[in-house]
Design an enzyme around this catalytic site. Structure first.
Site, PDB file in Angstrom:
ATOM      1  N   ASP A   9     -10.919  -4.119   9.746  1.00  0.00           N
ATOM      2  CA  ASP A   9     -11.166  -4.595   8.380  1.00  0.00           C
ATOM      3  C   ASP A   9     -11.175  -3.338   7.512  1.00  0.00           C
ATOM      4  O   ASP A   9     -12.183  -2.621   7.458  1.00  0.00           O
ATOM      5  CB  ASP A   9     -12.509  -5.321   8.309  1.00  0.00           C
ATOM      6  N   GLU A  70      -6.486  -6.618   8.456  1.00  0.00           N
ATOM      7  CA  GLU A  70      -6.547  -7.582   7.359  1.00  0.00           C
ATOM      8  C   GLU A  70      -5.491  -7.249   6.317  1.00  0.00           C
ATOM      9  O   GLU A  70      -5.336  -6.101   5.913  1.00  0.00           O
ATOM     10  CB  GLU A  70      -7.940  -7.596   6.717  1.00  0.00           C
ATOM     11  N   ASP A 143     -18.400  -6.153   7.508  1.00  0.00           N
ATOM     12  CA  ASP A 143     -17.109  -5.526   7.855  1.00  0.00           C
ATOM     13  C   ASP A 143     -16.899  -5.514   9.366  1.00  0.00           C
ATOM     14  O   ASP A 143     -15.776  -5.666   9.851  1.00  0.00           O
ATOM     15  CB  ASP A 143     -17.056  -4.096   7.310  1.00  0.00           C
TER      16      ASP A 143
END
Lengths: 198, 198
Positions: A9, A70, A143
């Site tokens: 992430d 992501e 996260d």
């Protein structure tokens, strides 16, 4: 036969890195989870170097079969999106350099995969990640949980692609549930999964 | 005593890299100019790796004293801004890894530095780069000219910072012109600067 996936992430202040394994039964297991952090007062180029090196160390330590990052959109938070995009570039480059297959997944793909619907909020994603990985607590910060969710999402999507389409469809139809929906059903049977030695 | 600056106009399809030197008289000289290209049908991670490696080879070959990279804004072209941001992240990391001072400059800072006004178009920037570097032709593509303009902008801005403020102010006031304005004046004296062996 297991598949080990490292999820990223991306972020400058906090970059989540989650490593999971899935078996042929599609059950995910936590391998490791990390949050790479850099202070906001460090020059941008030092922050990027620090995160790149941290990420590369984790990739080299855990040697994943695949990576998932992501997907960042220009329309996201304008204040942070450039740093996020830069970190995603470093992660993509690290994967290519090591010849590790890498894929980008959108936040809604990840949410849909782990919770069953694309508009789930951060808390729901975290709770579902904890249930799927049979953890006593929701991974913190968000996260870290998001990186694990990305890795699980990727493992399942990749698993679906790899399975013989007819067999996969039959199995899915027989159960009538996606892996996430099955997991919700199982999770709801008991508020907390009993753990030995937990 | 010269300052060698490597400028990067980041991009996935074309990434401009320009290397210049400025002497104590602030006259810039071309050292080298390149355009790193990647095909649009290559996977994103391979494109980023290819550009990162190309950039790192050029940095290691030309060993600049400083680097300058175009600052990317989220509001820029949404279709390409993510790739551009990712490439800028790779360039920033390469600079930090080599402990080369690096700065970001906005397109309008660069235009103002080389043409004297921030809204100059690509053609004007290219023409001015050619004049400042005493080239027979405008560097092509525009990404290459932009990378050179970035390097010149940075060398001049850094030069100003380094000079004793009083002396610099006096010199600037005596001439009554910025380096770009002086260059325009000189350039306009002759449409093409005579070159030996050109």
């Amino acid at each position: 036969m297991t598949l080990r996936v490292l999820g990223v992430d991306p972020g400058l202040t906090r970059c989540g890195v989650g490593v999971i394994e899935v078996s042929t039964t599609r059950v995910p297991t936590l391998v490791s989870v990390h949050t790479l952090r850099t202070p906001a007062d460090l020059p941008l180029e030092r922050r990027l170097l620090s995160i790149a090196r941290g990420l590369e160390e984790l990739i080299d330590e855990f040697r994943p079969d695949a990576m998932a990052i992501e997907r960042v959109f220009a329309q996201n938070n304008v204040r942070t999106v450039m740093g996020t995009a830069q970190v995603s570039g470093l992660a993509l480059r690290a994967a290519a350099e090591r010849e590790i297959p890498v894929a980008l997944h959108t936040p809604s793909e990840v949410k849909a995969a782990v919770t069953g619907y694309g508009n789930a909020d951060k808390a729901q994603v975290g709770q579902m990640v904890a249930r799927l990985l049979r953890l006593d607590e929701v991974p913190k910060p968000a996260d870290a949980a998001d990186a694990l969710a990305l890795a699980i999402c990727h493992a399942w999507r990749r698993g679906s692609v790899r399975a013989a389409p007819a067999a996969a469809a039959a199995a899915s139809s027989a159960a009538g549930l996606t892996p996430a929906q099955r997991a919700w059903r199982d999770a709801e049977k008991s508020v907390r999964t009993p753990r030995l030695g937990g």
